[in-house]
Design a protein around this motif. Structure first.
Motif, PDB file in Angstrom:
ATOM      1  N   ALA A  61      64.178 -16.825  -3.079  1.00 21.02           N
ATOM      2  CA  ALA A  61      63.987 -16.289  -1.108  1.00 21.02           C
ATOM      3  C   ALA A  61      64.367 -14.921  -0.752  1.00 21.02           C
ATOM      4  CB  ALA A  61      64.269 -17.288  -0.262  1.00 21.02           C
ATOM      5  N   VAL A  62      65.959 -14.268  -1.665  1.00 20.72           N
ATOM      6  CA  VAL A  62      66.701 -13.384  -0.807  1.00 20.72           C
ATOM      7  C   VAL A  62      65.626 -12.376  -1.416  1.00 20.72           C
ATOM      8  CG1 VAL A  62      69.073 -11.953  -0.782  1.00 20.72           C
ATOM      9  CG2 VAL A  62      69.273 -14.426  -0.894  1.00 20.72           C
ATOM     10  N   GLU A  63      64.962 -12.174  -2.290  1.00 24.11           N
ATOM     11  CA  GLU A  63      64.756 -11.034  -3.239  1.00 24.11           C
ATOM     12  C   GLU A  63      63.179 -10.853  -1.934  1.00 24.11           C
ATOM     13  OE1 GLU A  63      63.842 -12.347  -7.083  1.00 24.11           O
ATOM     14  OE2 GLU A  63      65.850 -11.944  -7.665  1.00 24.11           O
ATOM     15  N   ARG A  64      62.343 -12.306  -1.416  1.00 23.31           N
ATOM     16  CA  ARG A  64      61.635 -11.234  -1.151  1.00 23.31           C
ATOM     17  C   ARG A  64      61.094 -11.165   0.746  1.00 23.31           C
ATOM     18  NH1 ARG A  64      57.821 -16.492  -2.947  1.00 23.31           N
ATOM     19  NH2 ARG A  64      56.547 -16.049  -0.914  1.00 23.31           N
ATOM     20  N   PHE A 111      62.809 -21.982   2.234  1.00 20.39           N
ATOM     21  CA  PHE A 111      63.953 -21.094   2.055  1.00 20.39           C
ATOM     22  C   PHE A 111      63.558 -20.551   3.034  1.00 20.39           C
ATOM     23  CE2 PHE A 111      66.563 -22.995  -1.390  1.00 20.39           C
ATOM     24  CZ  PHE A 111      67.488 -23.427  -0.875  1.00 20.39           C
ATOM     25  N   LEU A 112      62.620 -18.957   2.426  1.00 20.92           N
ATOM     26  CA  LEU A 112      61.505 -17.801   3.916  1.00 20.92           C
ATOM     27  C   LEU A 112      61.376 -18.169   4.668  1.00 20.92           C
ATOM     28  CD1 LEU A 112      59.589 -16.288   1.188  1.00 20.92           C
ATOM     29  CD2 LEU A 112      61.700 -15.481   2.225  1.00 20.92           C
ATOM     30  N   ASP A 113      60.952 -19.702   5.577  1.00 15.86           N
ATOM     31  CA  ASP A 113      61.073 -19.843   6.777  1.00 15.86           C
ATOM     32  C   ASP A 113      62.202 -20.095   7.415  1.00 15.86           C
ATOM     33  OD1 ASP A 113      58.245 -19.322   6.038  1.00 15.86           O
ATOM     34  OD2 ASP A 113      58.149 -21.961   5.705  1.00 15.86           O
ATOM     35  N   LEU A 123      74.797 -13.316   0.549  1.00 17.29           N
ATOM     36  CA  LEU A 123      74.545 -14.779   0.312  1.00 17.29           C
ATOM     37  C   LEU A 123      75.675 -15.408  -0.512  1.00 17.29           C
ATOM     38  CD1 LEU A 123      73.136 -17.321  -0.990  1.00 17.29           C
ATOM     39  CD2 LEU A 123      72.347 -15.725  -2.843  1.00 17.29           C
ATOM     40  N   ILE A 124      76.201 -16.473   0.193  1.00 19.91           N
ATOM     41  CA  ILE A 124      78.050 -16.473  -1.140  1.00 19.91           C
ATOM     42  C   ILE A 124      77.798 -18.319  -1.106  1.00 19.91           C
ATOM     43  CG2 ILE A 124      80.433 -17.320  -0.224  1.00 19.91           C
ATOM     44  CD1 ILE A 124      80.036 -15.134   1.927  1.00 19.91           C
ATOM     45  N   HIS A 125      78.030 -18.544  -2.985  1.00 20.63           N
ATOM     46  CA  HIS A 125      78.594 -19.820  -3.350  1.00 20.63           C
ATOM     47  C   HIS A 125      80.347 -20.319  -2.891  1.00 20.63           C
ATOM     48  CE1 HIS A 125      74.948 -19.460  -5.636  1.00 20.63           C
ATOM     49  NE2 HIS A 125      75.096 -18.455  -5.783  1.00 20.63           N
ATOM     50  N   ARG A 126      79.370 -21.799  -3.112  1.00 26.53           N
ATOM     51  CA  ARG A 126      80.566 -22.467  -2.512  1.00 26.53           C
ATOM     52  C   ARG A 126      81.041 -23.640  -3.357  1.00 26.53           C
ATOM     53  NH1 ARG A 126      83.933 -19.266   0.630  1.00 26.53           N
ATOM     54  NH2 ARG A 126      82.848 -17.932   2.973  1.00 26.53           N
ATOM     55  N   ALA A 177      68.075 -24.993  -6.796  1.00 30.06           N
ATOM     56  CA  ALA A 177      68.505 -24.704  -5.319  1.00 30.06           C
ATOM     57  C   ALA A 177      69.094 -22.928  -5.155  1.00 30.06           C
ATOM     58  CB  ALA A 177      69.540 -24.890  -4.731  1.00 30.06           C
ATOM     59  N   GLY A 178      70.157 -22.472  -6.580  1.00 33.55           N
ATOM     60  CA  GLY A 178      70.262 -21.524  -6.252  1.00 33.55           C
ATOM     61  C   GLY A 178      69.228 -20.780  -6.804  1.00 33.55           C
ATOM     62  N   HIS A 179      68.718 -20.713  -7.843  1.00 36.53           N
ATOM     63  CA  HIS A 179      67.196 -19.937  -8.035  1.00 36.53           C
ATOM     64  C   HIS A 179      66.164 -19.319  -7.317  1.00 36.53           C
ATOM     65  CE1 HIS A 179      64.500 -18.409 -11.083  1.00 36.53           C
ATOM     66  NE2 HIS A 179      63.348 -19.519 -10.746  1.00 36.53           N
ATOM     67  N   ARG A 180      65.809 -20.941  -6.655  1.00 37.83           N
ATOM     68  CA  ARG A 180      65.138 -20.412  -5.485  1.00 37.83           C
ATOM     69  C   ARG A 180      65.663 -18.976  -4.300  1.00 37.83           C
ATOM     70  NH1 ARG A 180      63.040 -27.138  -5.197  1.00 37.83           N
ATOM     71  NH2 ARG A 180      61.360 -26.637  -6.909  1.00 37.83           N
ATOM     72  N   LEU A 181      66.856 -19.813  -3.717  1.00 34.63           N
ATOM     73  CA  LEU A 181      67.379 -19.170  -2.948  1.00 34.63           C
ATOM     74  C   LEU A 181      67.733 -17.496  -3.151  1.00 34.63           C
ATOM     75  CD1 LEU A 181      68.846 -19.045  -0.251  1.00 34.63           C
ATOM     76  CD2 LEU A 181      71.128 -19.751  -1.318  1.00 34.63           C
TER      77      LEU A 181
END
Length: 243
Positions: free
Chosen positions: A24-27, A201-203, A36-39, A17-21
């Motif tokens: 998504a942010v890049e695109r 994620f993009l949607d 983007l904040i990891h918890r 999920a972190g990789h996909r996120l």
């Protein structure tokens, strides 16, 4: 737009999920406006960090899985991850133990300005190299890669300075409705559970952006006195003079 994602470090779906996120942010058209904040969310906060046990054994102990069930439960995410460029992605032939200390290491790295780098490195080390995350010496190796002060990091981990912060982050996720990880919250209001694909994620990003950033519609100029126009409303000159 503030995007928070809660994860555990030995959760293979969290790494994916972190990789996909990130993708998504890049695109995303407004990716430059995404924070983007990891918890942290250790799934077994009371699990000891030693000894680390083979993942097969951990799945049998926790869920009663036999070898065939363990294969089925883990190979799917390995295949998906490798298709998306994470090669290798070691899940079944890895080891598991308590991740509380590793999350405290990440909190320390964040305090040193290495937030995103530390999370990416830690996931990559664990799933890409089967690198241990479960003791001080193993975490110090990651500290060296990040360029952190080794002795300061050791002291932080030994003294457990970030233990309460990690617990507080996990507790907050629970108040927001998390029942597992990965768990995503956007702008503190919109929650997404699970390792959704990049397109999803993009949607979601676009839906939240549209809801929180109303689109301006340009219309013809207002009345002849210029009281209201495309840039808003102002007081007429004579009105302003009387005021």
């Amino acid at each position: 737009m503030k995007v928070e994602i809660w994860s555990d470090l030995t959760c293979p779906w969290c790494g994916l999920a972190g990789h996909r996120l990130d993708r998504a942010v890049e695109r995303f058209a407004h990716g430059g406006d995404v924070e983007l904040i990891h918890r942290s969310f250790p799934l077994d906060p009371d699990l000891p960090s030693s000894p680390a046990v083979p993942t097969r054994q951990a799945l049998k102990q926790k869920y009663g899985m036999d070898d065939a069930q363990a294969e089925a439960a883990t190979r799917r995410v390995e295949v998906l991850a490798e298709r998306e460029g994470l090669r290798p992605y070691i899940v079944l032939d890895n080891k598991k133990a308590g991740t509380q200390l590793a999350h405290e290491f990440l909190a320390h790295a964040t305090a040193q300005g290495k937030h995103a780098e530390a999370w990416r490195l830690t996931f990559r080390a664990y799933f890409g190299e089967a690198h241990s995350l479960f003791d001080v010496d193993a975490l110090l190796e990651l500290s060296d890669e990040l360029g952190l002060d080794r002795e300061e990091t050791r002291q932080v981990l030994v003294e457990r300075r970030f233990r309460q912060q990690v617990r507080d982050e996990a507790r907050r996720a629970g108040t927001l409705g998390a029942r597992g990880v990965p768990f995503l919250v956007i702008d503190g209001q919109y929650a997404v559970a699970g390792a959704q694909d990049t397109e999803t994620f993009l949607d979601v990003f676009q839906q939240v952006w549209d809801a929180t950033h109303p689109q301006l519609v340009q219309t013809p100029d207002g009345d002849a006195d210029g009281v209201c126009g495309p840039d808003g409303c102002v007081l007429p000159g004579d009105h302003a003079a009387r005021a």
